[in-house]
Write a protein that holds these residues in place. Sequence first.
Motif, PDB file in Angstrom:
ATOM      1  N   THR A  66       0.845  -1.182   0.000  1.00 55.02           N
ATOM      2  CA  THR A  66       0.000   0.000   0.000  1.00 55.02           C
ATOM      3  C   THR A  66       0.882   1.234   0.000  1.00 55.02           C
ATOM      4  O   THR A  66       2.079   1.171   0.253  1.00 55.02           O
ATOM      5  CB  THR A  66      -0.906   0.018   1.239  1.00 55.02           C
ATOM      6  N   VAL A  67       0.257   2.364  -0.274  1.00 58.21           N
ATOM      7  CA  VAL A  67       1.009   3.616  -0.298  1.00 58.21           C
ATOM      8  C   VAL A  67       1.599   3.918   1.079  1.00 58.21           C
ATOM      9  O   VAL A  67       2.734   4.380   1.190  1.00 58.21           O
ATOM     10  CB  VAL A  67       0.098   4.767  -0.769  1.00 58.21           C
ATOM     11  N   SER A  68       0.834   3.617   2.110  1.00 62.67           N
ATOM     12  CA  SER A  68       1.327   3.881   3.465  1.00 62.67           C
ATOM     13  C   SER A  68       2.537   3.021   3.785  1.00 62.67           C
ATOM     14  O   SER A  68       3.525   3.494   4.363  1.00 62.67           O
ATOM     15  CB  SER A  68       0.224   3.609   4.483  1.00 62.67           C
ATOM     16  N   GLU A  69       2.470   1.756   3.428  1.00 54.45           N
ATOM     17  CA  GLU A  69       3.604   0.863   3.674  1.00 54.45           C
ATOM     18  C   GLU A  69       4.847   1.356   2.953  1.00 54.45           C
ATOM     19  O   GLU A  69       5.948   1.395   3.513  1.00 54.45           O
ATOM     20  CB  GLU A  69       3.262  -0.553   3.210  1.00 54.45           C
ATOM     21  N   LEU A  70       4.654   1.709   1.707  1.00 57.39           N
ATOM     22  CA  LEU A  70       5.785   2.185   0.921  1.00 57.39           C
ATOM     23  C   LEU A  70       6.345   3.478   1.513  1.00 57.39           C
ATOM     24  O   LEU A  70       7.564   3.683   1.556  1.00 57.39           O
ATOM     25  CB  LEU A  70       5.347   2.401  -0.530  1.00 57.39           C
ATOM     26  N   GLY A  71       5.450   4.327   1.982  1.00 57.72           N
ATOM     27  CA  GLY A  71       5.895   5.566   2.599  1.00 57.72           C
ATOM     28  C   GLY A  71       6.735   5.315   3.835  1.00 57.72           C
ATOM     29  O   GLY A  71       7.747   5.977   4.060  1.00 57.72           O
ATOM     30  N   PRO A 124      -6.919  -2.107  -6.537  1.00 56.20           N
ATOM     31  CA  PRO A 124      -7.666  -2.149  -5.276  1.00 56.20           C
ATOM     32  C   PRO A 124      -7.061  -3.167  -4.320  1.00 56.20           C
ATOM     33  O   PRO A 124      -6.474  -4.163  -4.737  1.00 56.20           O
ATOM     34  CB  PRO A 124      -9.061  -2.583  -5.718  1.00 56.20           C
ATOM     35  N   HIS A 125      -7.205  -2.894  -3.044  1.00 58.84           N
ATOM     36  CA  HIS A 125      -6.730  -3.816  -2.035  1.00 58.84           C
ATOM     37  C   HIS A 125      -7.811  -4.855  -1.762  1.00 58.84           C
ATOM     38  O   HIS A 125      -8.988  -4.534  -1.707  1.00 58.84           O
ATOM     39  CB  HIS A 125      -6.394  -3.042  -0.755  1.00 58.84           C
ATOM     40  N   ALA A 126      -7.363  -6.086  -1.604  1.00 60.74           N
ATOM     41  CA  ALA A 126      -8.313  -7.183  -1.465  1.00 60.74           C
ATOM     42  C   ALA A 126      -9.218  -6.996  -0.254  1.00 60.74           C
ATOM     43  O   ALA A 126     -10.445  -6.998  -0.370  1.00 60.74           O
ATOM     44  CB  ALA A 126      -7.564  -8.513  -1.378  1.00 60.74           C
ATOM     45  N   GLY A 127      -8.645  -6.801   0.901  1.00 55.05           N
ATOM     46  CA  GLY A 127      -9.429  -6.790   2.119  1.00 55.05           C
ATOM     47  C   GLY A 127      -9.860  -5.415   2.590  1.00 55.05           C
ATOM     48  O   GLY A 127     -10.705  -5.302   3.460  1.00 55.05           O
ATOM     49  N   ASP A 128      -9.296  -4.374   2.006  1.00 58.80           N
ATOM     50  CA  ASP A 128      -9.598  -3.026   2.473  1.00 58.80           C
ATOM     51  C   ASP A 128      -9.780  -2.101   1.278  1.00 58.80           C
ATOM     52  O   ASP A 128      -8.819  -1.725   0.613  1.00 58.80           O
ATOM     53  CB  ASP A 128      -8.440  -2.535   3.365  1.00 58.80           C
ATOM     54  N   ARG A 129     -11.010  -1.733   1.023  1.00 51.44           N
ATOM     55  CA  ARG A 129     -11.270  -0.965  -0.201  1.00 51.44           C
ATOM     56  C   ARG A 129     -10.898   0.509  -0.082  1.00 51.44           C
ATOM     57  O   ARG A 129     -11.066   1.276  -1.025  1.00 51.44           O
ATOM     58  CB  ARG A 129     -12.746  -1.113  -0.598  1.00 51.44           C
ATOM     59  N   ARG A 130     -10.407   0.910   1.096  1.00 51.93           N
ATOM     60  CA  ARG A 130      -9.872   2.267   1.187  1.00 51.93           C
ATOM     61  C   ARG A 130      -8.468   2.319   0.582  1.00 51.93           C
ATOM     62  O   ARG A 130      -8.065   3.288  -0.043  1.00 51.93           O
ATOM     63  CB  ARG A 130      -9.739   2.695   2.657  1.00 51.93           C
TER      64      ARG A 130
END
Lengths: 144, 144
Positions: free
Chosen positions: A54-59, A86-92
Amino acid sequence: MGKESAPADPSPLLALQRATHATLQVIAAELASLDMTASEINALANLADGRPRTVSELGAAVGSRPTTLTSVLDRLDRRGHITRGPHAGDRRAVVVELTPSGRTAADQVRSTLTELERRALAGLPPEAVAGFHQVLQALTEVSS
Amino acid sequence: MGKESAPADPSPLLALQRATHATLQVIAAELASLDMTASEINALANLADGRPRTVSELGAAVGSRPTTLTSVLDRLDRRGHITRGPHAGDRRAVVVELTPSGRTAADQVRSTLTELERRALAGLPPEAVAGFHQVLQALTEVSS
DNA sequence: CAACGAAATCGTAGTATCCGAAACCGTGGG
DNA sequence: CCCACGGTTTCGGATACTACGATTTCGTTG
């Protein structure tokens, strides 16, 4: 007291910044054919293991805020190096993944990094490298 | 096989960049009262020993081109933290020196740095710190 | 003294970076 | 079921970093 070998820089943090700048320039120069900036290279290198993030992880991995990454990812996206899905478990959340062309570029980045590392660390004892990682982790944890 | 302690990042260079970003943010936050950017802090920290330097020398110390430093020094100059004077033996060169107010700010920067270093490196063996510097110097030399 | 090289500055352009606000989604409580 | 709260990402705007090319000034060499 001969201070020739210990110039005027006992500060680990200043040495850290100097080494970062120096290596960054060399890496950017050796990867000039990719025509990418330091941030793009950094992001790509962190994605090189092929695991989507995710973008947060990469950040968190590169040390930037998610807002900062948006423009970097925009460019990588325009060049066809990554896809946002899209993320599988979290659509945000948005999942960033390498495309085949991005994988090629990332492999090139990684091989340049490991080559530079090999050149620099060839003559050093493993304990030094271990201590290096130990200190880096301590600095990162204190600053988290 | 518990991989919690060894995430996915054996690359010294990636760890280097992450640590640099993380420490930089903490330093900038703790020195927010000085209202200075990372480059200004870096330049000031390198001048903190009180020894005047030319722009080129300072550029080598912080890892930037002389052209990059001009604007940074402009700002430090406007704030009264440094002065630009003529070089004794070479009238092309400009000597950058701390003013009293710059010295105060530089001391504050240095104490923040040493405090952060102390916090991070407190529990580490001296050999780790020695290896850290060894690797850093090797990386810097290879990239010079 | 004439030519070349080094040092610093200036103008220009492209990014990086962060902040605040907004849109979307997941979670827990009434 | 609906609602409020928190997390995730993106967008718009502002500031600053960085580099490149050209220019000026000066040292050095022949």
